[in-house]
Motif scaffolding. Structure first.
Motif, PDB file in Angstrom:
ATOM      1  N   GLU A   1     -49.229 -10.383  39.634  1.00 48.50           N
ATOM      2  CA  GLU A   1     -48.759  -9.015  39.449  1.00 48.50           C
ATOM      3  C   GLU A   1     -49.945  -8.072  39.727  1.00 48.50           C
ATOM      4  N   GLU A   2     -49.688  -6.926  40.323  1.00 51.53           N
ATOM      5  CA  GLU A   2     -50.737  -5.999  40.762  1.00 51.53           C
ATOM      6  C   GLU A   2     -51.709  -5.639  39.633  1.00 51.53           C
ATOM      7  N   SER A   3     -51.208  -5.352  38.447  1.00 58.50           N
ATOM      8  CA  SER A   3     -52.089  -4.939  37.350  1.00 58.50           C
ATOM      9  C   SER A   3     -53.055  -6.052  36.975  1.00 58.50           C
ATOM     10  N   ARG A   4     -52.572  -7.278  36.925  1.00 59.80           N
ATOM     11  CA  ARG A   4     -53.436  -8.408  36.578  1.00 59.80           C
ATOM     12  C   ARG A   4     -54.473  -8.648  37.664  1.00 59.80           C
ATOM     13  N   ARG A   5     -54.039  -8.581  38.913  1.00 60.78           N
ATOM     14  CA  ARG A   5     -54.958  -8.778  40.036  1.00 60.78           C
ATOM     15  C   ARG A   5     -56.049  -7.708  40.011  1.00 60.78           C
ATOM     16  N   HIS A   6     -55.642  -6.475  39.820  1.00 63.64           N
ATOM     17  CA  HIS A   6     -56.591  -5.362  39.815  1.00 63.64           C
ATOM     18  C   HIS A   6     -57.623  -5.535  38.697  1.00 63.64           C
ATOM     19  N   GLY A   7     -57.174  -5.914  37.500  1.00 63.76           N
ATOM     20  CA  GLY A   7     -58.090  -6.131  36.385  1.00 63.76           C
ATOM     21  C   GLY A   7     -59.079  -7.245  36.664  1.00 63.76           C
ATOM     22  N   ILE A   8     -58.593  -8.346  37.232  1.00 66.49           N
ATOM     23  CA  ILE A   8     -59.471  -9.482  37.538  1.00 66.49           C
ATOM     24  C   ILE A   8     -60.496  -9.099  38.599  1.00 66.49           C
ATOM     25  N   VAL A   9     -60.076  -8.390  39.622  1.00 64.21           N
ATOM     26  CA  VAL A   9     -61.012  -7.980  40.678  1.00 64.21           C
ATOM     27  C   VAL A   9     -62.072  -7.035  40.103  1.00 64.21           C
ATOM     28  N   LEU A  10     -61.666  -6.084  39.260  1.00 69.60           N
ATOM     29  CA  LEU A  10     -62.645  -5.170  38.665  1.00 69.60           C
ATOM     30  C   LEU A  10     -63.645  -5.929  37.786  1.00 69.60           C
ATOM     31  N   ALA A  11     -63.158  -6.930  37.070  1.00 70.01           N
ATOM     32  CA  ALA A  11     -64.040  -7.682  36.173  1.00 70.01           C
ATOM     33  C   ALA A  11     -64.950  -8.636  36.930  1.00 70.01           C
ATOM     34  N   PHE A  12     -64.381  -9.431  37.832  1.00 72.77           N
ATOM     35  CA  PHE A  12     -65.153 -10.513  38.424  1.00 72.77           C
ATOM     36  C   PHE A  12     -65.812 -10.163  39.756  1.00 72.77           C
ATOM     37  N   VAL A  13     -65.275  -9.205  40.472  1.00 73.15           N
ATOM     38  CA  VAL A  13     -65.892  -8.814  41.741  1.00 73.15           C
ATOM     39  C   VAL A  13     -66.831  -7.630  41.534  1.00 73.15           C
ATOM     40  N   HIS A  14     -66.355  -6.635  40.780  1.00 74.73           N
ATOM     41  CA  HIS A  14     -67.162  -5.430  40.572  1.00 74.73           C
ATOM     42  C   HIS A  14     -68.047  -5.518  39.341  1.00 74.73           C
ATOM     43  N   GLY A  15     -67.843  -6.544  38.520  1.00 76.11           N
ATOM     44  CA  GLY A  15     -68.713  -6.767  37.366  1.00 76.11           C
ATOM     45  C   GLY A  15     -68.515  -5.804  36.211  1.00 76.11           C
ATOM     46  N   LEU A  16     -67.348  -5.183  36.115  1.00 77.54           N
ATOM     47  CA  LEU A  16     -67.100  -4.244  35.020  1.00 77.54           C
ATOM     48  C   LEU A  16     -66.709  -4.989  33.748  1.00 77.54           C
ATOM     49  N   SER A  17     -67.089  -4.437  32.619  1.00 72.60           N
ATOM     50  CA  SER A  17     -66.669  -5.002  31.338  1.00 72.60           C
ATOM     51  C   SER A  17     -65.221  -4.587  31.082  1.00 72.60           C
ATOM     52  N   HIS A  18     -64.615  -5.221  30.110  1.00 69.32           N
ATOM     53  CA  HIS A  18     -63.245  -4.849  29.759  1.00 69.32           C
ATOM     54  C   HIS A  18     -63.165  -3.377  29.350  1.00 69.32           C
ATOM     55  N   ALA A  19     -64.148  -2.922  28.589  1.00 70.67           N
ATOM     56  CA  ALA A  19     -64.156  -1.524  28.153  1.00 70.67           C
ATOM     57  C   ALA A  19     -64.272  -0.576  29.348  1.00 70.67           C
ATOM     58  N   GLN A  20     -65.089  -0.925  30.322  1.00 69.12           N
ATOM     59  CA  GLN A  20     -65.238  -0.078  31.508  1.00 69.12           C
ATOM     60  C   GLN A  20     -63.939  -0.046  32.319  1.00 69.12           C
ATOM     61  N   ILE A  21     -63.269  -1.189  32.407  1.00 71.40           N
ATOM     62  CA  ILE A  21     -61.994  -1.246  33.126  1.00 71.40           C
ATOM     63  C   ILE A  21     -60.960  -0.395  32.407  1.00 71.40           C
ATOM     64  N   ALA A  22     -60.903  -0.520  31.090  1.00 72.69           N
ATOM     65  CA  ALA A  22     -59.951   0.265  30.300  1.00 72.69           C
ATOM     66  C   ALA A  22     -60.196   1.755  30.497  1.00 72.69           C
ATOM     67  N   ALA A  23     -61.456   2.158  30.491  1.00 72.80           N
ATOM     68  CA  ALA A  23     -61.783   3.575  30.698  1.00 72.80           C
ATOM     69  C   ALA A  23     -61.400   4.021  32.100  1.00 72.80           C
ATOM     70  N   ARG A  24     -61.692   3.205  33.100  1.00 74.23           N
ATOM     71  CA  ARG A  24     -61.387   3.560  34.486  1.00 74.23           C
ATOM     72  C   ARG A  24     -59.883   3.688  34.704  1.00 74.23           C
ATOM     73  N   LEU A  25     -59.110   2.764  34.108  1.00 77.56           N
ATOM     74  CA  LEU A  25     -57.661   2.765  34.302  1.00 77.56           C
ATOM     75  C   LEU A  25     -56.924   3.622  33.272  1.00 77.56           C
ATOM     76  N   GLU A  26     -57.697   4.157  32.308  1.00 81.09           N
ATOM     77  CA  GLU A  26     -57.133   4.972  31.228  1.00 81.09           C
ATOM     78  C   GLU A  26     -56.036   4.212  30.482  1.00 81.09           C
ATOM     79  N   LEU A  27     -56.392   2.991  30.063  1.00 87.92           N
ATOM     80  CA  LEU A  27     -55.473   2.124  29.331  1.00 87.92           C
ATOM     81  C   LEU A  27     -56.165   1.613  28.074  1.00 87.92           C
ATOM     82  N   PRO A  28     -55.388   1.189  27.077  1.00 89.29           N
ATOM     83  CA  PRO A  28     -56.010   0.587  25.889  1.00 89.29           C
ATOM     84  C   PRO A  28     -56.763  -0.692  26.248  1.00 89.29           C
ATOM     85  N   LEU A  29     -57.848  -0.942  25.546  1.00 90.43           N
ATOM     86  CA  LEU A  29     -58.677  -2.107  25.806  1.00 90.43           C
ATOM     87  C   LEU A  29     -57.883  -3.396  25.649  1.00 90.43           C
TER      88      LEU A  29
END
Length: 185
Positions: free
Chosen positions: A138-166
């Motif tokens: 699913e797009e949301s899961r793929r996007h989260g995984i790419v941000l975490a593992f390719v771009h090296g963002l933490s979960h908190a950084q991803i949540a802030a970028r996507l404006e979603l709860p951690l």
């Protein structure tokens, strides 16, 4: 200040905020010089951590620079308005940092994968399979995984970028990783 207005040392706090709204950097410095110690105290009283209080004060002054035109002296004192901005910045920071709980589980993505390892995987047969499995997510899961593992963002950084709860972001990544594991097995 420009156009014959009083220097920042002599201007009232509402006049300085109005000058900040016009984009005058000296006025922002004037507000900081007059109010930073008091506002730091407000942030520190909420956060009880000097480093976090300094971060909250920084965030608050960025918000002040962006929102100075919203100040209306008829609605209240400038000191109270500034304290409100700092209070909200401190509470936002406390909520963001309070929800972030790093773990030792590498499957949750708290630790970024080194770029060299990613390049090796991408060039291999496993890389082809991984891309296929990622595209099946699913797009949301793929996007989260790419941000975490390719771009090296933490979960908190991803949540802030996507404006979603951690918790939502962590759940997406966790479920996506489980799907990837099943697809690759």
């Amino acid at each position: 200040m420009r156009d014959g207005a009083a220097p920042a040392e002599e201007a009232t706090l509402p006049a300085l905020i109005a000058a900040v709204a016009r984009g005058e950097q000296a006025a922002l410095r004037g507000v900081y010089d007059r109010q930073a110690a008091r506002l730091f105290g407000v942030a520190n009283a909420i956060l009880r951590d000097r480093e976090m209080a300094a971060d909250a004060l920084h965030d608050a002054f960025l918000k002040l620079a962006a929102r100075a035109a919203q100040f209306d002296p008829a609605r209240g004192a400038a000191e109270a308005w500034l304290a409100g901005i700092v209070r909200h910045a401190a509470l936002d920071l406390a909520r963001r940092r309070g929800r972030e709980m790093p773990t030792d589980d590498p499957g949750l993505g708290d630790t970024p994968v080194p770029p060299a390892a990613l390049e090796q995987v991408a060039a291999s047969e496993e890389g082809r399979r991984l891309r296929e499995c990622l595209l099946a997510l699913e797009e949301s899961r793929r996007h989260g995984i790419v941000l975490a593992f390719v771009h090296g963002l933490s979960h908190a950084q991803i949540a802030a970028r996507l404006e979603l709860p951690l918790g939502t972001v962590k759940g997406w990544i966790r479920r996506g990783l489980l799907q990837l594991r099943g697809c690759l097995a």
